[in-house]
Design a protein around this motif. Structure first.
Motif, short mmCIF file in Angstrom:
data_model
loop_
_atom_site.label_atom_id
_atom_site.label_comp_id
_atom_site.label_asym_id
_atom_site.label_seq_id
_atom_site.Cartn_x
_atom_site.Cartn_y
_atom_site.Cartn_z
N GLY A 95 0.83 -1.21 0.00
CA GLY A 95 0.00 0.00 0.00
C GLY A 95 0.85 1.25 0.00
O GLY A 95 0.59 2.20 -0.75
N LEU A 96 1.89 1.27 0.84
CA LEU A 96 2.80 2.42 0.89
C LEU A 96 3.52 2.61 -0.44
O LEU A 96 3.72 3.74 -0.89
N GLU A 97 3.90 1.50 -1.07
CA GLU A 97 4.59 1.61 -2.35
C GLU A 97 3.67 2.23 -3.42
O GLU A 97 4.10 3.09 -4.20
N LEU A 98 2.43 1.82 -3.45
CA LEU A 98 1.48 2.40 -4.40
C LEU A 98 1.26 3.89 -4.13
O LEU A 98 1.19 4.69 -5.07
N VAL A 99 1.16 4.25 -2.86
CA VAL A 99 1.00 5.67 -2.52
C VAL A 99 2.24 6.45 -2.94
O VAL A 99 2.14 7.54 -3.52
N ALA A 100 3.44 5.89 -2.70
CA ALA A 100 4.68 6.56 -3.08
C ALA A 100 4.74 6.77 -4.60
O ALA A 100 5.10 7.86 -5.07
N ILE A 101 4.36 5.77 -5.35
CA ILE A 101 4.36 5.89 -6.82
C ILE A 101 3.34 6.94 -7.25
O ILE A 101 3.61 7.76 -8.14
N GLY A 102 2.19 6.94 -6.62
CA GLY A 102 1.17 7.93 -6.94
C GLY A 102 1.62 9.35 -6.67
O GLY A 102 1.35 10.27 -7.45
N ILE A 103 2.34 9.55 -5.57
CA ILE A 103 2.83 10.89 -5.25
C ILE A 103 3.87 11.34 -6.28
O ILE A 103 3.90 12.51 -6.67
N LEU A 104 4.70 10.41 -6.74
CA LEU A 104 5.64 10.77 -7.82
C LEU A 104 4.88 11.19 -9.07
O LEU A 104 5.30 12.10 -9.78
N GLY A 105 3.76 10.52 -9.35
CA GLY A 105 2.93 10.92 -10.48
C GLY A 105 2.37 12.32 -10.29
O GLY A 105 2.34 13.12 -11.22
N LYS A 106 1.96 12.63 -9.05
CA LYS A 106 1.44 13.97 -8.77
C LYS A 106 2.54 15.02 -8.91
O LYS A 106 2.29 16.10 -9.46
N LEU A 107 3.74 14.69 -8.48
CA LEU A 107 4.87 15.59 -8.66
C LEU A 107 5.08 15.87 -10.16
O LEU A 107 5.29 17.02 -10.57
N SER A 108 4.99 14.83 -10.96
CA SER A 108 5.11 14.99 -12.41
C SER A 108 3.99 15.87 -12.96
O SER A 108 4.23 16.68 -13.88
N LEU A 109 2.80 15.74 -12.43
CA LEU A 109 1.67 16.58 -12.85
C LEU A 109 1.99 18.05 -12.60
O LEU A 109 1.87 18.87 -13.51
N TRP A 110 2.40 18.38 -11.37
CA TRP A 110 2.66 19.78 -11.05
C TRP A 110 3.78 20.34 -11.94
O TRP A 110 3.70 21.48 -12.40
N LYS A 111 4.81 19.54 -12.20
CA LYS A 111 5.90 20.00 -13.06
C LYS A 111 5.43 20.19 -14.50
O LYS A 111 5.85 21.15 -15.17
#
Length: 160
Positions: A95-111
């Protein structure tokens, strides 16, 4: 505004909805009270980011996609059935790994949104650099928890 931008934002919104589902499960688990408290705090932050994406879509006058919403709902249900987050260290780790990957996706969104010229976007009033920094901080915090759980979830002494 670009239909591709709207699709991109809707995809990220679906990902955020899945992340909030996982974080709700992590916040409700009883194996680790400190992790549960962290997950509840992070859940509030992720929900705030989700609302920002919804506001951007509203400014773009974007209509919800029934297919994407149904797909996100199904992914949440399948993910919950498979992971049963909080029932053991391995499910917490996943679960933590999926959340971590999702946050990296969100970081990519903002950039990615930062790269669009301000005069042609509906989100120029947002501090995208600050949102990217917050996503980086969120990822670092989740990553610490993920690595902590890797030990108990993946070692030879872990039950499987």
């Amino acid at each position: 505004m670009s239909a591709n931008l709207q699709t991109y934002l809707r995809d990220h919104l679906a990902g955020a909805q899945f992340a909030t589902s996982l974080l709700a499960d992590l916040g409700a688990q009883t194996l680790d009270a400190d992790l549960a408290a962290f997950a509840r705090t992070l859940l509030a932050e992720i929900e705030a980011d989700e609302q920002l994406v919804e506001q951007i879509l509203g400014r773009l006058d974007s209509q919800p996609s029934m297919i994407k919403e149904a797909s996100a709902w199904l992914a949440q249900k399948l993910g919950r059935a498979k992971l049963q987050v909080g029932s053991d260290p391995f499910s917490i780790f996943e679960g933590l790994e999926l959340v971590a990957i999702g946050i990296l996706g969100k970081l990519s969104l903002w950039k990615a949104l930062q790269a669009i010229p301000a005069h042609e976007n509906a989100f120029a009033i947002l501090d995208l650099a600050q949102l990217a920094n917050r996503a980086s901080d969120q990822h670092a915090a989740v990553e610490q928890w993920r690595i902590t759980y890797a030990v108990s979830a993946l070692s030879e002494s872990a039950s499987g």
